[in-house]
Motif scaffolding. Structure first.
Motif, mmCIF file in Angstrom:
data_model
loop_
_atom_site.group_PDB
_atom_site.id
_atom_site.type_symbol
_atom_site.label_atom_id
_atom_site.label_comp_id
_atom_site.label_asym_id
_atom_site.label_seq_id
_atom_site.Cartn_x
_atom_site.Cartn_y
_atom_site.Cartn_z
ATOM 1 N N PRO A 98 0.793 -1.238 0.000
ATOM 2 C CA PRO A 98 0.000 0.000 0.000
ATOM 3 C C PRO A 98 0.826 1.290 0.000
ATOM 4 O O PRO A 98 0.343 2.325 -0.448
ATOM 5 N N THR A 99 2.079 1.247 0.479
ATOM 6 C CA THR A 99 2.902 2.453 0.504
ATOM 7 C C THR A 99 3.673 2.656 -0.795
ATOM 8 O O THR A 99 4.216 3.731 -1.029
ATOM 9 N N GLY A 100 3.758 1.629 -1.623
ATOM 10 C CA GLY A 100 4.520 1.714 -2.867
ATOM 11 C C GLY A 100 6.009 1.524 -2.666
ATOM 12 O O GLY A 100 6.795 1.742 -3.577
ATOM 13 N N ARG A 101 6.429 1.122 -1.489
ATOM 14 C CA ARG A 101 7.854 0.941 -1.206
ATOM 15 C C ARG A 101 8.350 -0.453 -1.556
ATOM 16 O O ARG A 101 9.523 -0.660 -1.809
ATOM 17 N N TRP A 102 7.448 -1.430 -1.563
ATOM 18 C CA TRP A 102 7.812 -2.818 -1.812
ATOM 19 C C TRP A 102 6.991 -3.386 -2.965
ATOM 20 O O TRP A 102 5.834 -3.024 -3.152
ATOM 21 N N LEU A 103 7.602 -4.285 -3.678
ATOM 22 C CA LEU A 103 6.909 -5.029 -4.722
ATOM 23 C C LEU A 103 6.954 -6.498 -4.312
ATOM 24 O O LEU A 103 8.032 -7.067 -4.152
ATOM 25 N N PHE A 104 5.808 -7.077 -4.085
ATOM 26 C CA PHE A 104 5.723 -8.490 -3.730
ATOM 27 C C PHE A 104 5.418 -9.294 -4.982
ATOM 28 O O PHE A 104 4.706 -8.822 -5.869
ATOM 29 N N PHE A 105 5.941 -10.516 -5.030
ATOM 30 C CA PHE A 105 5.661 -11.396 -6.162
ATOM 31 C C PHE A 105 5.906 -12.834 -5.748
ATOM 32 O O PHE A 105 6.599 -13.115 -4.768
ATOM 33 N N ALA A 106 5.325 -13.738 -6.498
ATOM 34 C CA ALA A 106 5.563 -15.163 -6.277
ATOM 35 C C ALA A 106 6.618 -15.614 -7.273
ATOM 36 O O ALA A 106 6.742 -15.041 -8.368
ATOM 37 N N SER A 107 7.385 -16.627 -6.894
ATOM 38 C CA SER A 107 8.452 -17.092 -7.771
ATOM 39 C C SER A 107 8.739 -18.571 -7.520
ATOM 40 O O SER A 107 8.683 -19.037 -6.388
#
Length: 183
Positions: free
Chosen positions: A144-153
């Protein structure tokens, strides 16, 4: 008389975007949610089948993809469509807006058929790959803050004992990862 599909409610709750074939071809339509004014047709071009519409958090822009694997974004105020990128190997369905509505994150399949994560800047109209292509990275999402990008791998292997012989088997397992977007 018309088929309307894939409705998307704007985050501010004021607008509803959807595809309508009232003109003979599916076009992007926007209507106010109270229905007091007639819906506006925002696009007018002939295009292959278009997929789900996603509003930007500021409710001023839209993104969608089409059957050619092309990802688009649309400025509602200026009524301008901009091409983001094209995946020539598969349809593009994994894309999301950043919380500040200035970036789009999406996946694109590489020559090795592994998906890579890309960030597109609306300010520069440039796309940057943020994963190395050595593993299958997918389902990106901003915090929500735009500081992190989460993803599955699919980056790890799970070692399991064999059931028949005294052997070990490797089973791929997906995990969630975080990429810092800070300088």
């Amino acid at each position: 008389g018309a088929r309307e599909r894939d409705p998307a409610w704007s985050p501010d709750g004021q607008w509803l975007a959807y595809w309508s074939d009232a003109s003979g071809e599916y076009q992007l339509m926007v209507s106010d949610v109270d229905g007091r004014r007639p819906a506006r047709m925002l696009t007018r071009e002939v295009s292959p089948q278009r997929y789900e519409i996603r509003w930007s958090p500021d409710s001023r822009k839209l993104a969608w993809s089409d059957k050619t694997g092309t990802l688009w974004w649309f400025d509602v105020e200026r009524r301008r469509v901009t091409r983001v990128d094209q995946d020539s190997r598969q349809d593009t369905h994994e894309y999301e807006w950043s919380p500040d509505s200035r970036w789009i994150v999406y996946t694109k399949q590489s020559r090795t058929f592994l998906r890579k994560i890309h960030l597109y800047s609306l300010a520069t109209a440039q796309s940057s790959c943020v994963s190395d292509g050595m593993s299958d990275d997918y389902s990106p999402s901003f915090d929500p803050t735009g500081r992190w990008l989460f993803f599955a791998s699919w980056r790890t292997l799970q070692l399991l004992p064999g059931h028949f012989e005294k052997s070990m088997t490797f089973q791929p397992s997906a995990r969630v990862y975080a990429l810092s977007l800070a300088n």
